[in-house]
Design a protein around this motif. Structure first.
Motif, PDB file in Angstrom:
ATOM      1  N   VAL A 150      43.535  46.046  39.883  1.00 33.29           N
ATOM      2  CA  VAL A 150      42.454  45.520  39.040  1.00 33.29           C
ATOM      3  C   VAL A 150      41.749  44.379  39.771  1.00 33.29           C
ATOM      4  O   VAL A 150      42.396  43.454  40.282  1.00 33.29           O
ATOM      5  CB  VAL A 150      42.986  44.984  37.697  1.00 33.29           C
ATOM      6  N   SER A 151      40.438  44.443  39.813  1.00 34.01           N
ATOM      7  CA  SER A 151      39.628  43.326  40.294  1.00 34.01           C
ATOM      8  C   SER A 151      38.381  43.244  39.429  1.00 34.01           C
ATOM      9  O   SER A 151      38.117  44.129  38.606  1.00 34.01           O
ATOM     10  CB  SER A 151      39.233  43.524  41.763  1.00 34.01           C
ATOM     11  N   THR A 152      37.601  42.186  39.612  1.00 33.56           N
ATOM     12  CA  THR A 152      36.356  42.060  38.856  1.00 33.56           C
ATOM     13  C   THR A 152      35.176  42.669  39.611  1.00 33.56           C
ATOM     14  O   THR A 152      34.025  42.484  39.209  1.00 33.56           O
ATOM     15  CB  THR A 152      36.048  40.588  38.526  1.00 33.56           C
ATOM     16  N   GLN A 153      35.458  43.404  40.676  1.00 28.96           N
ATOM     17  CA  GLN A 153      34.390  44.100  41.378  1.00 28.96           C
ATOM     18  C   GLN A 153      33.860  45.256  40.536  1.00 28.96           C
ATOM     19  O   GLN A 153      34.533  45.754  39.633  1.00 28.96           O
ATOM     20  CB  GLN A 153      34.901  44.613  42.722  1.00 28.96           C
ATOM     21  N   LEU A 154      32.648  45.683  40.845  1.00 25.44           N
ATOM     22  CA  LEU A 154      32.035  46.785  40.117  1.00 25.44           C
ATOM     23  C   LEU A 154      32.670  48.104  40.539  1.00 25.44           C
ATOM     24  O   LEU A 154      33.226  48.227  41.640  1.00 25.44           O
ATOM     25  CB  LEU A 154      30.529  46.810  40.372  1.00 25.44           C
ATOM     26  N   VAL A 155      32.564  49.107  39.677  1.00 28.43           N
ATOM     27  CA  VAL A 155      33.223  50.381  39.930  1.00 28.43           C
ATOM     28  C   VAL A 155      32.755  51.006  41.243  1.00 28.43           C
ATOM     29  O   VAL A 155      33.558  51.530  42.022  1.00 28.43           O
ATOM     30  CB  VAL A 155      32.985  51.365  38.760  1.00 28.43           C
ATOM     31  N   VAL A 167      53.033  49.433  37.577  1.00 26.81           N
ATOM     32  CA  VAL A 167      52.810  48.180  38.300  1.00 26.81           C
ATOM     33  C   VAL A 167      51.311  47.906  38.264  1.00 26.81           C
ATOM     34  O   VAL A 167      50.503  48.687  38.778  1.00 26.81           O
ATOM     35  CB  VAL A 167      53.319  48.270  39.748  1.00 26.81           C
ATOM     36  N   LEU A 168      50.955  46.800  37.640  1.00 29.01           N
ATOM     37  CA  LEU A 168      49.560  46.401  37.471  1.00 29.01           C
ATOM     38  C   LEU A 168      49.334  45.174  38.353  1.00 29.01           C
ATOM     39  O   LEU A 168      49.929  44.130  38.122  1.00 29.01           O
ATOM     40  CB  LEU A 168      49.308  46.073  35.999  1.00 29.01           C
ATOM     41  N   PHE A 169      48.509  45.322  39.385  1.00 19.13           N
ATOM     42  CA  PHE A 169      48.284  44.172  40.261  1.00 19.13           C
ATOM     43  C   PHE A 169      46.804  43.782  40.265  1.00 19.13           C
ATOM     44  O   PHE A 169      45.924  44.624  40.307  1.00 19.13           O
ATOM     45  CB  PHE A 169      48.807  44.438  41.676  1.00 19.13           C
ATOM     46  N   THR A 170      46.550  42.500  40.171  1.00 15.69           N
ATOM     47  CA  THR A 170      45.193  41.983  40.215  1.00 15.69           C
ATOM     48  C   THR A 170      44.968  41.315  41.562  1.00 15.69           C
ATOM     49  O   THR A 170      45.888  40.739  42.144  1.00 15.69           O
ATOM     50  CB  THR A 170      44.918  40.983  39.084  1.00 15.69           C
ATOM     51  N   TYR A 171      43.735  41.381  42.037  1.00 12.28           N
ATOM     52  CA  TYR A 171      43.409  40.814  43.343  1.00 12.28           C
ATOM     53  C   TYR A 171      41.951  40.340  43.326  1.00 12.28           C
ATOM     54  O   TYR A 171      41.127  40.826  42.542  1.00 12.28           O
ATOM     55  CB  TYR A 171      43.649  41.847  44.450  1.00 12.28           C
ATOM     56  N   PRO A 172      41.594  39.406  44.203  1.00 10.95           N
ATOM     57  CA  PRO A 172      40.238  38.835  44.166  1.00 10.95           C
ATOM     58  C   PRO A 172      39.126  39.817  44.496  1.00 10.95           C
ATOM     59  O   PRO A 172      38.082  39.819  43.841  1.00 10.95           O
ATOM     60  CB  PRO A 172      40.310  37.710  45.208  1.00 10.95           C
ATOM     61  N   GLY A 173      39.303  40.636  45.526  1.00 12.83           N
ATOM     62  CA  GLY A 173      38.243  41.583  45.878  1.00 12.83           C
ATOM     63  C   GLY A 173      38.311  41.966  47.339  1.00 12.83           C
ATOM     64  O   GLY A 173      38.662  41.149  48.198  1.00 12.83           O
ATOM     65  N   LYS A 188      42.973  35.885  40.314  1.00  9.55           N
ATOM     66  CA  LYS A 188      43.947  35.457  41.310  1.00  9.55           C
ATOM     67  C   LYS A 188      44.969  36.582  41.485  1.00  9.55           C
ATOM     68  O   LYS A 188      45.154  37.415  40.603  1.00  9.55           O
ATOM     69  CB  LYS A 188      44.625  34.163  40.868  1.00  9.55           C
ATOM     70  N   ARG A 189      45.622  36.591  42.639  1.00 14.49           N
ATOM     71  CA  ARG A 189      46.541  37.678  42.955  1.00 14.49           C
ATOM     72  C   ARG A 189      47.842  37.519  42.186  1.00 14.49           C
ATOM     73  O   ARG A 189      48.518  36.497  42.296  1.00 14.49           O
ATOM     74  CB  ARG A 189      46.814  37.724  44.455  1.00 14.49           C
ATOM     75  N   LEU A 190      48.180  38.540  41.392  1.00 12.39           N
ATOM     76  CA  LEU A 190      49.456  38.565  40.676  1.00 12.39           C
ATOM     77  C   LEU A 190      49.854  40.011  40.435  1.00 12.39           C
ATOM     78  O   LEU A 190      49.046  40.928  40.573  1.00 12.39           O
ATOM     79  CB  LEU A 190      49.381  37.772  39.366  1.00 12.39           C
ATOM     80  N   ILE A 191      51.110  40.202  40.072  1.00 15.20           N
ATOM     81  CA  ILE A 191      51.627  41.546  39.796  1.00 15.20           C
ATOM     82  C   ILE A 191      52.409  41.514  38.492  1.00 15.20           C
ATOM     83  O   ILE A 191      53.247  40.625  38.290  1.00 15.20           O
ATOM     84  CB  ILE A 191      52.554  42.038  40.938  1.00 15.20           C
ATOM     85  N   LEU A 192      52.116  42.472  37.616  1.00 22.32           N
ATOM     86  CA  LEU A 192      52.849  42.640  36.371  1.00 22.32           C
ATOM     87  C   LEU A 192      53.535  44.001  36.383  1.00 22.32           C
ATOM     88  O   LEU A 192      52.925  44.998  36.778  1.00 22.32           O
ATOM     89  CB  LEU A 192      51.920  42.557  35.158  1.00 22.32           C
ATOM     90  N   VAL A 193      54.786  44.036  35.953  1.00 23.97           N
ATOM     91  CA  VAL A 193      55.513  45.293  35.776  1.00 23.97           C
ATOM     92  C   VAL A 193      55.590  45.554  34.280  1.00 23.97           C
ATOM     93  O   VAL A 193      56.154  44.749  33.522  1.00 23.97           O
ATOM     94  CB  VAL A 193      56.919  45.227  36.396  1.00 23.97           C
ATOM     95  N   VAL A 194      55.004  46.673  33.842  1.00 27.77           N
ATOM     96  CA  VAL A 194      54.851  46.966  32.418  1.00 27.77           C
ATOM     97  C   VAL A 194      55.577  48.271  32.101  1.00 27.77           C
ATOM     98  O   VAL A 194      55.438  49.261  32.837  1.00 27.77           O
ATOM     99  CB  VAL A 194      53.351  47.096  32.050  1.00 27.77           C
TER     100      VAL A 194
END
Length: 266
Positions: A184-189, A138-144, A231-237
């Protein structure tokens, strides 16, 4: 970047179409013109050729460091188009069901993630997007996390800490089902690492600060708090890197977390 064909070539290479025939098919450009544009991009140091077949000789076209540094520009152009050309100009971290962003994300179902794409992670190394040891990821992206969104807050941006906590609390259920999780976000490590430590996040958080994933999948973004953000989304891979399900927009966060587990486990 003043040549529109150069922009399209770089966009498709970022999406994993790195061979000549694949590029020609995706862009619809004549072979002569495509060969000319690729030659220019190689000569300018944006692309490099990598031999993958000797008889006959065939090359892949890969981004150099200079080429990868153009990815934020490609994502920013897409973000501008989504907001001002395809949208009404509203700043939002979500979308409507009839939007171009909605259609683009759900069209990812059935496609494969590009080969070799790995992102810096809170575990201290670059990690692939899909766990090699899991039946599904489960790969989820979020703003931060830890971001002040202003008053009034950007619609759809609030809830990143809640989402991570819900995935954390359901972690044992995901693992019992043989499913891994990656945020996953675009924030720094270092920002992600501080958050993961404070919240005891058991799964890796990946940094897409260089916008490799956003460019590869043409994921929807928005500009908030001085940064382009997912933007917030979820992918099932699945284990073969094929996207089986897409949840977008994510409005009801608890339901989306539970639904991602159900979809990944079946």
């Amino acid at each position: 970047m003043g040549d529109w064909w150069h922009v399209l070539v770089l966009r498709e290479i970022a999406r994993g179409h790195v061979r000549f025939d694949a590029l020609a098919a995706e862009i619809g450009l004549s072979r002569r013109v495509l060969s000319e544009r690729l030659g220019r991009l190689v000569a300018s140091g944006v692309l490099r050729r990598s031999l993958y077949q000797r008889r006959p000789v065939r090359y892949e076209y890969l981004l150099t460091d200079a080429g990868a540094a153009l990815l934020p520009l490609l994502v920013a152009m897409q973000d501008w188009g989504d907001r001002w050309v395809l949208g009404d100009g509203s700043l939002t971290a979500t979308t409507e069901g009839d939007s171009a962003e909605h259609a683009r994300v759900h069209a990812l179902v059935g496609t494969r993630l590009p080969d070799g794409l790995a992102l810096p992670a809170t575990h201290g190394v670059d990690l692939p997007l899909v766990s090699p040891d899991a039946a599904a990821t489960v790969l989820f992206t979020y703003p931060g996390t830890g971001v002040e969104w202003g008053e009034p807050p950007i619609p759809g941006a609030v809830g990143c800490t809640l989402e991570n906590r819900l995935f954390r609390d359901a972690w044992s259920d995901f693992r019992k089902a043989g499913v891994d999780v990656r945020g996953v976000s675009t924030q720094l490590v270092h920002e992600q690492t501080e958050f993961a430590k404070a919240e005891a996040v058991p799964y890796p958080l990946l940094s897409d600060a260089a916008h490799q994933l956003a460019a590869a999948l043409r994921l929807p973004t928005f500009r908030g708090a001085g940064r382009l953000r997912h933007k917030r989304l979820i992918l099932v891979v699945d284990a073969e890197r094929t996207i089986r399900h897409a949840l977008f927009p994510v409005v009801d966060i608890p339901h989306a977390v539970a639904e991602s587990l159900r979809l990944a486990a079946t």
